[in-house]
Every structure is written in C-alpha cells, then in structure tokens.
Design an enzyme around this catalytic site. Structure first.
Site, PDB file in Angstrom:
ATOM      1  CB  SER A 149      -0.905   0.018   1.240  1.00 51.59           C
ATOM      2  OG  SER A 149      -1.567   1.273   1.366  1.00 51.59           O
ATOM      3  CE1 TYR A 162      -4.119  -2.736   4.834  1.00 57.19           C
ATOM      4  CE2 TYR A 162      -3.263  -0.594   4.169  1.00 57.19           C
ATOM      5  CZ  TYR A 162      -3.761  -1.836   3.843  1.00 57.19           C
ATOM      6  OH  TYR A 162      -3.897  -2.187   2.525  1.00 57.19           O
TER       7      TYR A 162
END
Length: 255
Positions: A149, A162
């Site tokens: 990401s 995350y």
C-alpha cells in the site's frame, strides 16, 4: 479470445473475488494465464469471476481461504495441489499474488488488541505462512507478488497499524527474495495508492475524493483496473529481471 491459454502459466490470486484481486485475475486471464483465485466468504462473487474468465475461453477455479487461519493452510495447499492435477494436469503453478487483506479505520488511541491482532493475522502473519506453505508448489523461476500500500510510505491518521504492517511486508519480501534465490524465484511488491474500491483507500465523500485527487500528480483517484493491468503485466517473462523491488501504482500521490 484466440490468445487464451497460450502462455500455459498458472497464477494463484488471493482475495480474487472483488476489487483489485478481481481485476488482477481477469487481466491475467486475458493474457492467457490460468487462474486459481481465493475468497473468504463471497462465494457468489468468486464464482462470477470464474464464470467471466471461462466465458472468454480461459480456465479458472475458486477456492475458499481465510487468510487469518494459519492452521487451515495445510488443507488449502492440498486443495491447490488437487486442482492443479485435475484441471491442468500439473503439480506446480507459476505465480502467487498475495492480495487478500483487511483495512484499518481506527486511531492509535482507539485500536484495541483485537483489532491489532486481526490486522497482523491477515496482512502479515497470514502472508508469511501462506507463502511458506505454497512455495513447494511454486515452479522454480516463478514469482511472488505481494500487494502492499502507498500507506507504507505516506502517513494518515487512522491507519497506523495497517501502514506499519505493509512496510514490514515490503521488507519481508526482500528477505524471501534473498533466501529463495537458489530456486530463481522472484519476489516483488506492488503498492497501490488511493484506489476507488470498497476496500478503503479511495472511498469516501466527494470532498474527500477531491482532496486525494488534488494530492495526486495525475489528478485522479486510482481504479482497480489501474493496478490489475499492471500486476497482470508483471505476471510474464517481461519482468524476468525484476526482483526484490517495490513499485508504487499510485499516480504520483504525495509528491
């Protein structure tokens, strides 16, 4: 399509029932790659992807997998081996795309141990042990692509765990590349930027979307197809000398 199944390669795509995973599976299939995709609970969506690939003349199968349940990975590997034999007459596949993941929407102050553990189990621990379990079934000279990401590079409130786990995954990818170099296996990272799917990054109200688009050099949010097309292109010999790399597909966000 006349080009279907010309490559003879097979890819296993986790989380392939929707969003980026679905786009990867469909675009790879259009390039002649056979597809094994996994889903957790969305069986109808997974079978829809399989049907779409078969309608184009490709070959695909869907298998259930909960990426957080490491104890089920032995059984899963057995099912993959059985599908390879039954559907392709092979005992190895060529590409593994670790795409399955869960998002975070909690500030550090509000992140419970339960939330933390869920994020770790799916986004890091599950990827590590699933890859390890499937490596005996991966053909020498094959490739593993881990989906990371842009949040491993950029920082925004509400996604601390995350983002940190994705950064860890990127480092882990390089270690896999080092330790399995003897088999000529390649391990790379593709890091999507803000993508307009129901997973997270790009979703929100119009003002939020406009804010993200304004912070992106290409002036828009990404789409699942932007990532799917790129990853599908990586699943070939065109990327044969690309190894241990992180490639961000984010339109130039945060420059």
């Amino acid at each position: 399509m006349s080009t279907m199944n010309q490559s003879g390669r097979i890819a296993l795509v986790t989380g392939g029932s929707r969003g980026i995973g679905r786009s990867i599976a469909l675009n790879a299939a259009q390039r002649g790659v056979g597809i094994i995709l996994t889903y957790n609970s969305r069986v109808a969506e997974a079978e829809g992807v399989v049907a779409a690939i078969r309608a184009l003349g490709g070959k695909a199968m869907a298998l259930q997998l909960d990426s957080a349940r490491v104890g089920t990975f032995d059984d899963f590997a057995g099912r993959v081996a059985a599908v390879l034999r039954a559907e392709w007459g092979r005992d190895r596949f060529d590409y593994l795309v670790n795409n399955a993941g869960i998002a975070q929407r909690s500030l550090i102050a509000d992140t419970t141990e339960e939330i933390f553990d869920q994020l770790v189990d799916v986004n890091f621990k599950g990827v590590f042990f699933l890859t390890k379990k499937l490596l005996p079934l991966l053909a020498d000279g094959g490739q593993v692509i881990n989906i990371s990401s842009g949040l491993a590079r950029l920082t925004f409130p509400g996604v601390a765990v995350y983002g940190a786990l994705k950064a860890g995954l990127e480092t882990l990818t390089r270690y896999f590349a080092k330790e399995y170099a003897g088999r000529k296996l390649r391990f790379n990272v593709v890091a999507p930027g803000a993508i307009d799917t129901d997973f997270g990054g790009g979703k929100g109200d119009d003002a939020h979307k406009q804010q993200i688009a304004a912070a992106t050099a290409l002036g828009r949010l990404g789409e699942a197809e932007d990532v799917g097309l790129f990853v599908a292109g990586m699943l070939s010999d065109d990327s044969r000398f690309v190894n241990a790399q992180r490639i961000e597909v984010g339109g130039g966000i945060g420059l």
